[in-house]
Design an enzyme around this catalytic site. Structure first.
Site, PDB file in Angstrom:
ATOM      1  N   LYS A 256       0.849  -1.194   0.000  1.00  0.00           N
ATOM      2  CA  LYS A 256       0.000   0.000   0.000  1.00  0.00           C
ATOM      3  C   LYS A 256       0.890   1.252   0.000  1.00  0.00           C
ATOM      4  O   LYS A 256       1.643   1.478   0.945  1.00  0.00           O
ATOM      5  CB  LYS A 256      -0.908  -0.009   1.240  1.00  0.00           C
ATOM      6  CG  LYS A 256      -1.711   1.274   1.462  1.00  0.00           C
ATOM      7  CD  LYS A 256      -2.628   1.178   2.681  1.00  0.00           C
ATOM      8  CE  LYS A 256      -3.301   2.515   3.003  1.00  0.00           C
ATOM      9  NZ  LYS A 256      -4.164   2.457   4.199  1.00  0.00           N
ATOM     10  N   ASP A 261      -2.740  10.045   3.932  1.00  0.00           N
ATOM     11  CA  ASP A 261      -4.141   9.638   4.080  1.00  0.00           C
ATOM     12  C   ASP A 261      -4.876  10.609   5.003  1.00  0.00           C
ATOM     13  O   ASP A 261      -4.807  10.504   6.223  1.00  0.00           O
ATOM     14  CB  ASP A 261      -4.200   8.211   4.644  1.00  0.00           C
ATOM     15  CG  ASP A 261      -5.633   7.725   4.838  1.00  0.00           C
ATOM     16  OD1 ASP A 261      -6.564   8.390   4.325  1.00  0.00           O
ATOM     17  OD2 ASP A 261      -5.805   6.670   5.484  1.00  0.00           O
ATOM     18  N   LYS A 268     -10.297  12.526   8.541  1.00  0.00           N
ATOM     19  CA  LYS A 268      -9.786  12.100   9.851  1.00  0.00           C
ATOM     20  C   LYS A 268      -9.735  13.296  10.797  1.00  0.00           C
ATOM     21  O   LYS A 268      -9.627  14.436  10.351  1.00  0.00           O
ATOM     22  CB  LYS A 268      -8.357  11.561   9.686  1.00  0.00           C
ATOM     23  CG  LYS A 268      -8.262  10.202   9.019  1.00  0.00           C
ATOM     24  CD  LYS A 268      -6.815   9.739   8.980  1.00  0.00           C
ATOM     25  CE  LYS A 268      -6.690   8.379   8.310  1.00  0.00           C
ATOM     26  NZ  LYS A 268      -7.391   7.311   9.027  1.00  0.00           N
ATOM     27  N   ASP A 279       1.580   6.225   5.765  1.00  0.00           N
ATOM     28  CA  ASP A 279       0.631   5.287   5.167  1.00  0.00           C
ATOM     29  C   ASP A 279       1.166   4.612   3.902  1.00  0.00           C
ATOM     30  O   ASP A 279       0.488   3.799   3.296  1.00  0.00           O
ATOM     31  CB  ASP A 279      -0.699   5.998   4.887  1.00  0.00           C
ATOM     32  CG  ASP A 279      -1.905   5.080   5.053  1.00  0.00           C
ATOM     33  OD1 ASP A 279      -1.757   4.007   5.660  1.00  0.00           O
ATOM     34  OD2 ASP A 279      -2.986   5.428   4.543  1.00  0.00           O
ATOM     35  N   ASP A 338     -12.347   6.893   3.961  1.00  0.00           N
ATOM     36  CA  ASP A 338     -11.119   6.639   4.728  1.00  0.00           C
ATOM     37  C   ASP A 338     -10.704   5.165   4.663  1.00  0.00           C
ATOM     38  O   ASP A 338      -9.613   4.805   5.076  1.00  0.00           O
ATOM     39  CB  ASP A 338     -11.323   7.085   6.185  1.00  0.00           C
ATOM     40  CG  ASP A 338     -10.005   7.237   6.935  1.00  0.00           C
ATOM     41  OD1 ASP A 338      -8.948   7.229   6.259  1.00  0.00           O
ATOM     42  OD2 ASP A 338     -10.039   7.373   8.166  1.00  0.00           O
ATOM     43  N   GLU A 340      -9.609   3.565   2.261  1.00  0.00           N
ATOM     44  CA  GLU A 340      -9.085   3.690   0.892  1.00  0.00           C
ATOM     45  C   GLU A 340      -8.032   2.651   0.563  1.00  0.00           C
ATOM     46  O   GLU A 340      -7.851   2.292  -0.602  1.00  0.00           O
ATOM     47  CB  GLU A 340      -8.505   5.099   0.694  1.00  0.00           C
ATOM     48  CG  GLU A 340      -7.053   5.312   1.147  1.00  0.00           C
ATOM     49  CD  GLU A 340      -6.824   5.092   2.635  1.00  0.00           C
ATOM     50  OE1 GLU A 340      -7.799   5.186   3.405  1.00  0.00           O
ATOM     51  OE2 GLU A 340      -5.677   4.802   3.030  1.00  0.00           O
ATOM     52  N   ARG A 342      -7.894  -0.537   1.089  1.00  0.00           N
ATOM     53  CA  ARG A 342      -8.445  -1.763   0.497  1.00  0.00           C
ATOM     54  C   ARG A 342      -8.860  -1.546  -0.952  1.00  0.00           C
ATOM     55  O   ARG A 342      -8.916  -2.488  -1.734  1.00  0.00           O
ATOM     56  CB  ARG A 342      -9.604  -2.278   1.362  1.00  0.00           C
ATOM     57  CG  ARG A 342     -10.752  -1.323   1.484  1.00  0.00           C
ATOM     58  CD  ARG A 342     -11.660  -1.675   2.652  1.00  0.00           C
ATOM     59  NE  ARG A 342     -11.081  -1.277   3.940  1.00  0.00           N
ATOM     60  CZ  ARG A 342     -11.651  -1.511   5.120  1.00  0.00           C
ATOM     61  NH1 ARG A 342     -12.800  -2.156   5.175  1.00  0.00           N
ATOM     62  NH2 ARG A 342     -11.069  -1.117   6.241  1.00  0.00           N
TER      63      ARG A 342
HETATM   64  N1  BES Z   1      -4.264   4.270   7.020  1.00  0.00           N
HETATM   65  C1  BES Z   1      -5.426   4.023   7.788  1.00  0.00           C
HETATM   66  C2  BES Z   1      -5.183   3.017   8.896  1.00  0.00           C
HETATM   67  C3  BES Z   1      -4.430   3.484  10.099  1.00  0.00           C
HETATM   68  C4  BES Z   1      -5.012   4.346  11.009  1.00  0.00           C
HETATM   69  C5  BES Z   1      -3.175   3.021  10.361  1.00  0.00           C
HETATM   70  C6  BES Z   1      -4.328   4.739  12.140  1.00  0.00           C
HETATM   71  C7  BES Z   1      -2.495   3.392  11.491  1.00  0.00           C
HETATM   72  C8  BES Z   1      -3.069   4.255  12.378  1.00  0.00           C
HETATM   73  C9  BES Z   1      -6.546   3.459   6.919  1.00  0.00           C
HETATM   74  O1  BES Z   1      -6.586   3.944   5.628  1.00  0.00           O
HETATM   75  C10 BES Z   1      -7.835   3.819   7.574  1.00  0.00           C
HETATM   76  O2  BES Z   1      -8.116   4.961   7.634  1.00  0.00           O
HETATM   77  N2  BES Z   1      -8.564   2.813   8.043  1.00  0.00           N
HETATM   78  C11 BES Z   1      -9.802   3.034   8.695  1.00  0.00           C
HETATM   79  C12 BES Z   1     -10.805   2.052   8.152  1.00  0.00           C
HETATM   80  C13 BES Z   1     -12.226   2.377   8.553  1.00  0.00           C
HETATM   81  C14 BES Z   1     -12.667   3.685   7.939  1.00  0.00           C
HETATM   82  C15 BES Z   1     -13.131   1.248   8.089  1.00  0.00           C
HETATM   83  C16 BES Z   1      -9.578   2.858  10.199  1.00  0.00           C
HETATM   84  O3  BES Z   1      -8.775   2.017  10.586  1.00  0.00           O
HETATM   85  O4  BES Z   1     -10.172   3.599  10.954  1.00  0.00           O
HETATM   86 ZN    ZN Z   2      -4.801   4.611   4.840  1.00  0.00          ZN
HETATM   87 MN    MN Z   3      -7.758   5.727   5.537  1.00  0.00          MN
END
Ligand code: BES
Ligand code: ZN
Ligand code: MN
Length: 487
Positions: A256, A261, A268, A279, A338, A340, A342
């Site tokens: 990825k 992000d 966020k 990210d 968010d 994204e 996947r």
């Molecule tokens: N890059 C983030 C995941 C992340 C968040 C990694 C905080 C490390 C610390 C990812 O893109 C994301 O935002 N995931 C969301 C998914 C949710 C919206 C289903 C998450 O983990 O909140």
């Molecule tokens: Zn992300």
């Molecule tokens: Mn995200």
């Protein structure tokens, strides 16, 4: 850093401005000590100021030469992790004194010679790492070279030296992964990743395709394009190939590469958002692994796919409820912009299926939920193939970059059914790491595939002699071990 071994190494050890002497508790007798340091080392050992405890240090002087004793602890309990840290400790101390070079000596310990050499090589490079960014104060001092002496038999010395060189290559690659992670997002843009990939491909004689927007549109990379829509930075899809003359197995790596992000329209919170420059760490691990392949020369074909983009809330950004078609043909309703990672991985997994690899492994800072589940000491492992899972488990244990299994059951997809597309991209608040993996599984089709959620291990992991904070470079050591296990 130049790592010198063999006859040259021995000469260097005698005249180096600092010599690190790695000693387990059973090596404190005069016989166990290298001749050159036996005399001065006697003081701290006989006074018991130095007992050889794990990573304990004592500094003595022989004239102007600094002798740094570093404890390895009880030899029966010795691990490669301790050896790696001990080697890093020597470099750290030499850096503190702003020396241009240093030396390190050790005698055989109850670990495989190959494992010892490799751990030392890795430790030297990791201990020499620093990220200075755009600070205008003096850059942190780094060593130009380090000589290593191993007090084993001739054949042991040869094996140790080979492993040492491999360790140094792997350590250097891990430092590159750290650099890519630590670089702020206005520097490490998708284009910067593409340029870095080109440089690496040129240096390592690797094949590399860089797909830019027009090509992505023509070929239908709908996940990557959708995520990139809100950003002023154009997206790129990197496709590496390392093809040795002889190979039996083919591995496809996917990383990825989100250079930042924000969450997109599902923005966020401001608190800590700056961390989302990390990210891209999955992509960084894949790119960095390729930087080492030509030198390691494994007899395995390896592909590397890295979708690179920002996730931004621009005027053209995708909005909650929008739909898209991924590279493999499955459609997705984006209920949370968010989620994204996947989406871009879905495209990459579709592409991976066309390459028909024996195994595919993706690395992604995919979910905050994985950090909640496993903390900062293990990456989440999701796998649809027992043999691959076992290989990753072993690779994790050997490299110290550990992984731990979480379930990949169909039922977790229930909450991600959509009425307007094949799937929604987000579910409930619960089991976020698991539902993300269940989503990806749909796009992996019949691949023998593993997903590693490195959200907890890619940065801000527990600090020690080998790591000062920031991006950890996780994944590189693990992937190199996995590749070796497929030879
Ligand atoms: N890059 C983030 C995941 C992340 C968040 C990694 C905080 C490390 C610390 C990812 O893109 C994301 O935002 N995931 C969301 C998914 C949710 C919206 C289903 C998450 O983990 O909140
Ligand atoms: Zn992300
Ligand atoms: Mn995200």
């Amino acid at each position: 850093m130049k790592v010198v071994f063999g006859r040259d190494g021995e000469i260097e050890v005698e005249r180096a401005p600092l010599v690190g002497v790695l000693l387990a508790t059973d090596q404190l007798k005069a016989r166990g000590l290298p001749l050159a340091v036996a005399d001065v080392a006697r003081g701290p050992i006989e006074t018991k100021d130095f007992t050889g405890r794990e990573l304990e240090t004592a500094l003595v002087y022989s004239g102007k030469q600094r002798i740094l004793l570093v404890g390895l602890g009880d030899p029966k309990k010795l691990t490669v992790d301790t050896l790696r840290r001990a080697a890093a400790a020597v470099v750290k101390r030499a850096r503190q004194y702003k020396l241009a070079s240093a030396a390190l000596t050790l005698a055989p310990v109850p670990l495989a010679v190959e494992e010892s050499g490799r751990a030392v090589g890795e430790g030297l490079e990791l201990g020499n790492y620093a990220f200075h960014g755009v600070r205008t104060d003096a850059a942190p001092h780094r060593l130009g070279s380090c000589a290593v002496h191993y007090a084993g038999s001739a054949s042991e010395r040869r094996r140790f030296g080979d492993a040492l060189a491999i360790g140094a290559v792997v350590g250097e690659a891990q430092c590159l992964a750290r650099d890519l992670g630590n670089q702020p997002s206005n520097i490490a843009t998708p284009r910067y990743l593409a340029d870095t990939a080109r440089r690496i491909a040129r240096a390592g004689k690797l094949r590399l395709k860089v797909l830019a927007r027009a090509e992505l549109e023509r070929r239908g990379y709908g996940g990557l394009l959708a995520v990139a829509k809100g950003s002023a930075q154009p997206p790129f899809f990197l496709e590496f190939e390392y093809r040795p003359r002889r190979f039996r197995r083919t591995l496809c790596l996917v990383g990825k590469g989100l250079t930042f992000d924000t969450g997109g329209i599902s923005l966020k919170p401001a608190q800590g958002m700056e961390e989302m420059k990390f990210d891209l760490c999955g992509g960084a691990a894949v790119i960095a692994t390729f930087s080492a392949l030509r030198k390691l020369a494994p007899n395995v074909r390896v592909y590397g796919l890295v979708p690179c983009t920002e996730n931004m809330p621009g005027g053209r950004a995708i909005k909650p409820g929008d739909v898209l078609k991924t590279y493999g043909g499955l459609t997705v309703e984006v209920t949370n912009t968010d989620a994204e990672g996947r989406l871009v991985l879905a495209d990459a997994l579709g592409r991976a299926q066309e390459l028909a690899p024996d195994h595919t492994v993706d690395l992604a800072t995919l979910t905050g939920a994985c950090v909640v589940a496993l903390g900062h000491r293990a990456s989440g492992l999701f796998c649809n193939h027992d043999d691959l899972a076992q290989k990753l488990k072993s690779a994790g244990d050997l490299s110290g970059e550990r992984v731990w299994p979480l379930p990949l059951w169909e039922e977790y997809l229930d909450e991600m059914r959509s009425t307007v597309a094949d799937l929604k991209n987000s579910g409930s608040r619960f089991a976020g790491a698991v539902t993300a993996a269940a989503f990806l599984r749909k796009f992996a089709g019949d691949l023998s595939w593993a997903h590693l959620d490195i959200a907890g291990t890619a940065w801000d992991t527990p600090r020690n002699e080998t790591y000062e904070g920031g991006a950890s470079g996780v994944g590189v050591r693990l992937l190199v071990r996995l590749i070796e296990s497929l030879e």
